[in-house]
Design an enzyme around this catalytic site. Structure first.
Site, PDB file in Angstrom:
ATOM      1  N   LYS A 116       4.824  12.321 -11.166  1.00 45.35           N
ATOM      2  CA  LYS A 116       5.434  12.695  -9.875  1.00 45.35           C
ATOM      3  C   LYS A 116       6.424  11.621  -9.417  1.00 45.35           C
ATOM      4  CE  LYS A 116       1.620  10.418  -7.493  1.00 45.35           C
ATOM      5  NZ  LYS A 116       0.319  10.599  -6.830  1.00 45.35           N
ATOM      6  N   ARG A 146      -7.835  13.435   2.974  1.00 42.23           N
ATOM      7  CA  ARG A 146      -6.425  13.818   2.831  1.00 42.23           C
ATOM      8  C   ARG A 146      -6.457  15.288   2.407  1.00 42.23           C
ATOM      9  NH1 ARG A 146      -2.680  10.255  -1.188  1.00 42.23           N
ATOM     10  NH2 ARG A 146      -3.390  11.829  -2.667  1.00 42.23           N
ATOM     11  N   HIS A 177     -10.158  13.193  -5.358  1.00 42.68           N
ATOM     12  CA  HIS A 177      -9.354  11.969  -5.467  1.00 42.68           C
ATOM     13  C   HIS A 177     -10.042  10.849  -4.682  1.00 42.68           C
ATOM     14  CE1 HIS A 177      -5.761   9.786  -6.431  1.00 42.68           C
ATOM     15  NE2 HIS A 177      -5.211   9.827  -5.230  1.00 42.68           N
ATOM     16  N   ARG A 189      -6.624  10.920 -14.437  1.00 40.50           N
ATOM     17  CA  ARG A 189      -5.225  11.115 -14.029  1.00 40.50           C
ATOM     18  C   ARG A 189      -4.580   9.752 -13.832  1.00 40.50           C
ATOM     19  NH1 ARG A 189      -8.269  14.022 -10.174  1.00 40.50           N
ATOM     20  NH2 ARG A 189      -7.607  12.480  -8.632  1.00 40.50           N
ATOM     21  N   TYR A 236      22.007 -12.773   6.802  1.00 44.94           N
ATOM     22  CA  TYR A 236      21.897 -12.349   8.202  1.00 44.94           C
ATOM     23  C   TYR A 236      20.794 -13.091   8.946  1.00 44.94           C
ATOM     24  CZ  TYR A 236      24.812  -8.293   6.998  1.00 44.94           C
ATOM     25  OH  TYR A 236      25.827  -7.471   6.583  1.00 44.94           O
ATOM     26  N   CYS A 283      20.008  -7.922   1.967  1.00 49.35           N
ATOM     27  CA  CYS A 283      20.950  -7.072   2.701  1.00 49.35           C
ATOM     28  C   CYS A 283      20.974  -5.675   2.076  1.00 49.35           C
ATOM     29  CB  CYS A 283      22.352  -7.677   2.656  1.00 49.35           C
ATOM     30  SG  CYS A 283      22.404  -9.415   3.130  1.00 49.35           S
ATOM     31  N   MET A 284      21.842  -4.808   2.591  1.00 50.39           N
ATOM     32  CA  MET A 284      21.913  -3.443   2.065  1.00 50.39           C
ATOM     33  C   MET A 284      22.414  -3.407   0.618  1.00 50.39           C
ATOM     34  SD  MET A 284      23.964  -0.128   3.522  1.00 50.39           S
ATOM     35  CE  MET A 284      23.156  -0.105   5.114  1.00 50.39           C
ATOM     36  N   ASP A 285      23.421  -4.232   0.328  1.00 49.05           N
ATOM     37  CA  ASP A 285      24.085  -4.161  -0.979  1.00 49.05           C
ATOM     38  C   ASP A 285      23.880  -5.394  -1.832  1.00 49.05           C
ATOM     39  OD1 ASP A 285      25.494  -1.896   0.225  1.00 49.05           O
ATOM     40  OD2 ASP A 285      26.641  -3.446   1.268  1.00 49.05           O
TER      41      ASP A 285
HETATM   42  C1  LIG Z   1      -0.592   9.917  -7.633  1.00 46.34           C
HETATM   43  C2  LIG Z   1      -1.903  10.489  -7.971  1.00 46.34           C
HETATM   44  C3  LIG Z   1      -2.629  10.013  -9.083  1.00 46.34           C
HETATM   45  C4  LIG Z   1      -2.215   8.810  -9.893  1.00 46.34           C
HETATM   46  O1  LIG Z   1      -2.703   7.646  -9.263  1.00 46.34           O
HETATM   47  P1  LIG Z   1      -2.530   6.209  -9.957  1.00 46.34           P
HETATM   48  O2  LIG Z   1      -3.240   5.297  -9.052  1.00 46.34           O
HETATM   49  O3  LIG Z   1      -1.047   5.960 -10.003  1.00 46.34           O
HETATM   50  O4  LIG Z   1      -3.123   6.314 -11.294  1.00 46.34           O
HETATM   51  C5  LIG Z   1      -3.793  10.681  -9.438  1.00 46.34           C
HETATM   52  N1  LIG Z   1      -4.231  11.734  -8.723  1.00 46.34           N
HETATM   53  C6  LIG Z   1      -3.576  12.180  -7.628  1.00 46.34           C
HETATM   54  C7  LIG Z   1      -4.116  13.324  -6.877  1.00 46.34           C
HETATM   55  C8  LIG Z   1      -2.405  11.567  -7.208  1.00 46.34           C
HETATM   56  O5  LIG Z   1      -1.774  12.005  -6.111  1.00 46.34           O
END
Ligand SMILES: *Cc1c(COP(=O)(O)O)cnc(C)c1O
Length: 391
Positions: A41, A140, A172, A228, A272, A319-321
């Site tokens: 992702k 969540r 999760h 995951r 800055y 800075c920005m750049d």
């Molecule tokens: C982003 C995400 C992960 C991956 O987590 P890591 O800590 O980067 O391994 C796994 N499961 C879900 C639901 C996530 O949103």
């Protein structure tokens, strides 16, 4: 490389991603076979979603995981046809497109399930492939505990009618990078309850899964059928100072060409707000990247970069750049390579070093970096000169 040398660039070594996937797969399957989902992702945590996905698949990733349906469809359009899960839908999302593309979607609620079932009844082959997410304590996404029975009953009904097939059940973790945190035991126990309740409701998912990178490394009891892994796929430590070192290799290097170097005198303020004032005569260099490229401003006066063979501290505000570094009396010519962060092999800072300097996590460092930076993929297995950081 051919063409003009870029002002600044992100170099991603796909061989490192392949290496990490192999390491992780071997690690989690030490006792019993456990599948590996590479999480790609957010543009592969800044590494390029399509390229990261291809590298992960090549190294044996069983699944890919993304947040949105759009990300999943982008992977399909790029030619990925393997098992692929997405988990964050919003009202109005195109479940029909996801189901038609063979993407497994995640349902949190009975309403979402009904929506998927509606497109699934035309899908054939047992309907839409859906995974159910239960909230075991992150608070969540996912069904809260008092909704589990309703969700499972609705899913079983749709499944019996051939509208959906429940392929997975998952949750999760909230604190997997803190192995002693009580939430880990509590969530794992809650997840086991959910798995049992789902079975009692007549569901028989192919995969149950709970672990992210940190739990993959630190908590074998949470491996279930599949882990995951996001951040570890890219070679970064999900739990710095806590997780065992398993030989992951950071895949991303960010580098730039020095714009100029020049002397500053004792008493001169830099950047800055003059938040840094030289207390002795020195020299500074101008590096042409800033928060417009996602370089964290919070690292002002705290991070370092690698110039020549030395660490050079960032002086004053990012800075920005551009940003300014202390060259400790040297005057390297314009065009000199500056490595902001990389795998660390040469002594250059890592994304984790930048995270520590900016009071954040390496996830944010690599995911944010971009903007005007050119991103280039190299394969150090094919071209040994390309160590990711090689000029
Ligand atoms: C982003 C995400 C992960 C991956 O987590 P890591 O800590 O980067 O391994 C796994 N499961 C879900 C639901 C996530 O949103």
């Amino acid at each position: 490389m051919t063409g003009p040398v870029p002002r600044a660039e992100i170099v991603v070594d796909v061989a490192a991603i392949r290496h990490n996937v192999r390491v992780l797969k071997e690690l989690v399957s030490a006792d019993a076979p456990v599948g590996l989902m590479a999480v790609v992702k957010a543009d592969g945590y800044g590494h390029g979603m399509v390229e990261a996905a291809a590298a992960a698949r090549e190294a044996g990733a069983d699944w890919l995981g993304v947040a949105t349906i759009e990300e999943a469809l982008t992977l399909r359009a790029a030619g990925d046809h393997g098992p692929l899960l997405c988990w964050l839908s919003a009202p109005g999302d195109d479940f029909a497109a996801a189901v038609a593309a063979g993407v497994e979607v995640t349902a949190y609620t009975v309403d979402e399930l009904d929506e998927v079932a509606a497109v699934g009844s035309g899908a054939g082959e047992g309907g839409a492939r859906v995974q159910l997410k239960v909230d075991t304590g992150l608070s969540r996404g996912g069904a809260s505990r008092d909704r589990w029975r309703d969700l499972f009953a609705a899913a079983a009904g749709h499944e019996r009618a051939g509208r959906i097939r429940v392929t997975g059940l998952w949750s999760h973790l909230a604190a997997s990078d803190e192995p002693a945190h009580p939430a880990n035991d509590a969530q794992e126990a809650a997840f086991r309850e959910a798995v049992a309740l789902a079975a009692a409701a007549g569901l028989d998912p192919d995969v149950t899964h709970l672990a992210n990178s940190a739990a993959a490394l630190l908590r074998p009891s949470a491996h279930f059928d599949l882990v995951r892994c996001g951040i570890a796929t890219y070679g970064l430590d999900p739990a710095p100072g806590v997780a065992p070192r398993v030989g992951l290799r950071p895949a991303m290097t960010v580098r730039a060409r020095l714009v100029m170097s020049k002397p500053v005198a004792a008493g001169d303020g830099v950047s800055y707000g003059h938040t840094w004032v030289a207390d002795h005569d020195t020299t500074v260099g101008v590096v042409p990247v800033g928060y417009g490229e996602g370089i964290l401003r919070a690292a002002s006066n705290r991070a370092s970069v690698w110039v020549g063979d030395d660490l050079r501290p960032v002086r004053g505000r990012v800075c920005m750049d551009q940003l300014v570094v202390d060259l400790h009396g040297e005057l390297p010519p314009p065009g000199t390579e500056v490595v902001l962060f990389g795998p660390g092999d040469r002594g250059e800072p890592t994304a984790q070093d930048w995270a520590a300097a900016a009071d954040t996590i390496s996830y944010e460092v690599v995911t944010r970096v971009g903007g005007r930076l050119v991103r280039r993929h190299v394969d150090s297995d094919v071209d040994p000169d390309e160590e990711g950081t090689a000029p």
